[in-house]
Design a protein around this motif. Structure first.
Motif, PDB file in Angstrom:
ATOM      1  N   ARG A 170       0.832  -1.209   0.000  1.00 35.72           N
ATOM      2  CA  ARG A 170       0.000   0.000   0.000  1.00 35.72           C
ATOM      3  C   ARG A 170       0.868   1.261   0.000  1.00 35.72           C
ATOM      4  N   VAL A 171       1.923   1.239   0.815  1.00 34.03           N
ATOM      5  CA  VAL A 171       2.838   2.387   0.862  1.00 34.03           C
ATOM      6  C   VAL A 171       3.524   2.574  -0.492  1.00 34.03           C
ATOM      7  N   THR A 172       3.906   1.446  -1.103  1.00 33.99           N
ATOM      8  CA  THR A 172       4.544   1.511  -2.425  1.00 33.99           C
ATOM      9  C   THR A 172       3.589   2.097  -3.458  1.00 33.99           C
ATOM     10  N   SER A 173       2.326   1.653  -3.401  1.00 35.02           N
ATOM     11  CA  SER A 173       1.323   2.167  -4.338  1.00 35.02           C
ATOM     12  C   SER A 173       1.135   3.672  -4.170  1.00 35.02           C
ATOM     13  N   LEU A 174       1.033   4.114  -2.909  1.00 36.75           N
ATOM     14  CA  LEU A 174       0.862   5.546  -2.647  1.00 36.75           C
ATOM     15  C   LEU A 174       2.081   6.337  -3.114  1.00 36.75           C
ATOM     16  N   SER A 175       3.267   5.775  -2.898  1.00 35.19           N
ATOM     17  CA  SER A 175       4.499   6.456  -3.319  1.00 35.19           C
ATOM     18  C   SER A 175       4.540   6.620  -4.835  1.00 35.19           C
ATOM     19  N   LEU A 176       4.113   5.590  -5.558  1.00 34.37           N
ATOM     20  CA  LEU A 176       4.090   5.669  -7.016  1.00 34.37           C
ATOM     21  C   LEU A 176       3.122   6.748  -7.498  1.00 34.37           C
ATOM     22  N   VAL A 177       1.972   6.861  -6.828  1.00 37.46           N
ATOM     23  CA  VAL A 177       0.997   7.898  -7.193  1.00 37.46           C
ATOM     24  C   VAL A 177       1.586   9.286  -6.955  1.00 37.46           C
ATOM     25  N   VAL A 178       2.240   9.459  -5.799  1.00 37.05           N
ATOM     26  CA  VAL A 178       2.843  10.761  -5.472  1.00 37.05           C
ATOM     27  C   VAL A 178       3.920  11.124  -6.491  1.00 37.05           C
ATOM     28  N   ILE A 179       4.759  10.145  -6.850  1.00 40.53           N
ATOM     29  CA  ILE A 179       5.819  10.399  -7.829  1.00 40.53           C
ATOM     30  C   ILE A 179       5.218  10.788  -9.177  1.00 40.53           C
ATOM     31  N   ALA A 180       4.157  10.081  -9.584  1.00 42.69           N
ATOM     32  CA  ALA A 180       3.504  10.389 -10.863  1.00 42.69           C
ATOM     33  C   ALA A 180       2.952  11.810 -10.867  1.00 42.69           C
ATOM     34  N   VAL A 181       2.328  12.208  -9.752  1.00 42.76           N
ATOM     35  CA  VAL A 181       1.780  13.567  -9.657  1.00 42.76           C
ATOM     36  C   VAL A 181       2.897  14.607  -9.722  1.00 42.76           C
ATOM     37  N   LEU A 182       3.996  14.351  -9.010  1.00 42.35           N
ATOM     38  CA  LEU A 182       5.118  15.291  -9.018  1.00 42.35           C
ATOM     39  C   LEU A 182       5.737  15.403 -10.412  1.00 42.35           C
ATOM     40  N   VAL A 183       5.817  14.277 -11.115  1.00 43.64           N
ATOM     41  CA  VAL A 183       6.368  14.290 -12.474  1.00 43.64           C
ATOM     42  C   VAL A 183       5.510  15.156 -13.388  1.00 43.64           C
ATOM     43  N   VAL A 184       4.187  15.013 -13.285  1.00 44.22           N
ATOM     44  CA  VAL A 184       3.281  15.807 -14.122  1.00 44.22           C
ATOM     45  C   VAL A 184       3.372  17.286 -13.764  1.00 44.22           C
ATOM     46  N   LEU A 185       3.395  17.589 -12.451  1.00 44.27           N
ATOM     47  CA  LEU A 185       3.490  18.986 -12.024  1.00 44.27           C
ATOM     48  C   LEU A 185       4.790  19.631 -12.502  1.00 44.27           C
ATOM     49  N   ALA A 186       5.888  18.867 -12.414  1.00 43.20           N
ATOM     50  CA  ALA A 186       7.179  19.403 -12.861  1.00 43.20           C
ATOM     51  C   ALA A 186       7.161  19.691 -14.356  1.00 43.20           C
ATOM     52  N   ASP A 187       6.408  18.891 -15.097  1.00 45.75           N
ATOM     53  CA  ASP A 187       6.370  19.060 -16.549  1.00 45.75           C
ATOM     54  C   ASP A 187       5.408  20.157 -16.979  1.00 45.75           C
ATOM     55  N   THR A 188       4.589  20.658 -16.064  1.00 44.69           N
ATOM     56  CA  THR A 188       3.651  21.728 -16.412  1.00 44.69           C
ATOM     57  C   THR A 188       4.200  23.108 -16.064  1.00 44.69           C
ATOM     58  N   THR A 189       5.400  23.159 -15.512  1.00 50.44           N
ATOM     59  CA  THR A 189       6.009  24.454 -15.199  1.00 50.44           C
ATOM     60  C   THR A 189       7.271  24.635 -16.035  1.00 50.44           C
ATOM     61  N   ALA A 190       7.468  25.840 -16.499  1.00 48.19           N
ATOM     62  CA  ALA A 190       8.662  26.172 -17.280  1.00 48.19           C
ATOM     63  C   ALA A 190       9.217  27.493 -16.768  1.00 48.19           C
ATOM     64  N   VAL A 191      10.517  27.555 -16.615  1.00 47.79           N
ATOM     65  CA  VAL A 191      11.174  28.790 -16.181  1.00 47.79           C
ATOM     66  C   VAL A 191      11.783  29.459 -17.409  1.00 47.79           C
ATOM     67  N   ILE A 192      11.278  30.634 -17.733  1.00 44.14           N
ATOM     68  CA  ILE A 192      11.827  31.429 -18.835  1.00 44.14           C
ATOM     69  C   ILE A 192      12.804  32.429 -18.232  1.00 44.14           C
ATOM     70  N   ASN A 193      14.051  32.329 -18.613  1.00 44.28           N
ATOM     71  CA  ASN A 193      15.104  33.152 -18.021  1.00 44.28           C
ATOM     72  C   ASN A 193      15.054  34.592 -18.536  1.00 44.28           C
ATOM     73  N   PRO A 194      15.641  35.532 -17.776  1.00 40.34           N
ATOM     74  CA  PRO A 194      15.749  36.908 -18.282  1.00 40.34           C
ATOM     75  C   PRO A 194      16.495  36.925 -19.612  1.00 40.34           C
ATOM     76  N   GLY A 195      16.028  37.752 -20.531  1.00 42.50           N
ATOM     77  CA  GLY A 195      16.658  37.804 -21.846  1.00 42.50           C
ATOM     78  C   GLY A 195      16.176  36.721 -22.780  1.00 42.50           C
ATOM     79  N   GLU A 196      15.094  36.030 -22.402  1.00 44.51           N
ATOM     80  CA  GLU A 196      14.526  34.979 -23.236  1.00 44.51           C
ATOM     81  C   GLU A 196      13.031  35.201 -23.415  1.00 44.51           C
ATOM     82  N   VAL A 197      12.492  34.582 -24.444  1.00 48.55           N
ATOM     83  CA  VAL A 197      11.048  34.490 -24.617  1.00 48.55           C
ATOM     84  C   VAL A 197      10.766  33.078 -25.112  1.00 48.55           C
TER      85      VAL A 197
END
Length: 215
Positions: A37-64
């Motif tokens: 059960r802990v393993t299953s929950l950990s996999l869900v958390v990792i999947a959510v974090l992976v998706v969240l990380a992929d939905t954010t982008a940092v555009i640096n100064p001097g870029e568009v």
């Protein structure tokens, strides 16, 4: 897109691990069920974090950034800062800083040009130019990536120099400032283009400085 597939695999694995944990009924196997059960929950958390990380982008100064997916280009440029984008979208980045041609350390190109008497001349210039961040989606759609933009700017420089030089006689070489202004204006004008399939003219870049180095 690869990140979404990876997150989907993690969620699928979490689902099957959860089913396996639910299937354990015996008293002695309870610790194993808890681990699953802990393993299953950990996999869900990792999947959510992976998706969240992929939905954010940092555009640096001097870029568009320009967001595109499935053949469609977003007409809203991504300006510097943290931006949220769909996980299936890709981002093309462009420099909004002043660019210089020729680049430092690169040999100066002698542009072949003709005077008004049709006499051949070698002209050396250097130029600074910059794109408008708000025009980045249109530039990407019509021109392409940064290398293709530089190619378009170089073609405009050559055209501006040749069209400018042909307006002057070989005897006008002493009018360097006037010749340089003419070439600058024509180069800047050549950076306004209308693609064959486009809906109107747009500016690829703007000339910020023009230097006539040698005639």
């Amino acid at each position: 897109m690869g990140t979404l597939v990876f997150a989907g695999i993690l969620l699928l694995a979490a689902f099957f691990v959860r089913i396996a944990a639910s299937a354990i009924k015996s008293e002695g196997a309870r610790p194993v069920g808890m681990i699953l059960r802990v393993t299953s929950l950990s996999l869900v958390v990792i999947a959510v974090l992976v998706v969240l990380a992929d939905t954010t982008a940092v555009i640096n100064p001097g870029e568009v950034g320009v967001q595109h997916a499935f053949g469609n280009v977003s007409q809203t440029p991504l300006l510097p800062g943290i931006r949220f984008v769909p996980p299936w979208a890709s981002i093309e980045r462009f420099s909004t800083r002043e660019e210089q041609w020729p680049e430092r350390g690169v040999n100066v190109e002698a542009i072949e040009a003709l005077s008004s008497e049709q006499m051949g001349m070698h002209v050396e210039v250097s130029i600074r130019w910059q794109i408008d961040p708000t025009q980045a989606p249109r530039i990407y759609t019509e021109i392409g990536n940064e290398d293709q933009i530089r190619g378009a700017v170089l073609n405009a420089i050559r055209k501006g120099v040749r069209d400018g030089m042909v307006q002057y006689s070989i005897n006008d070489i002493s009018k360097r400032t006037q010749i340089a202004r003419t070439m600058e204006a024509l180069t800047d004008s050549a950076l306004v283009t209308q693609p064959r399939g486009g809906v109107g003219k747009f500016r690829i870049a703007t000339v910020t400085a023009f230097f006539l180095r040698d005639l």
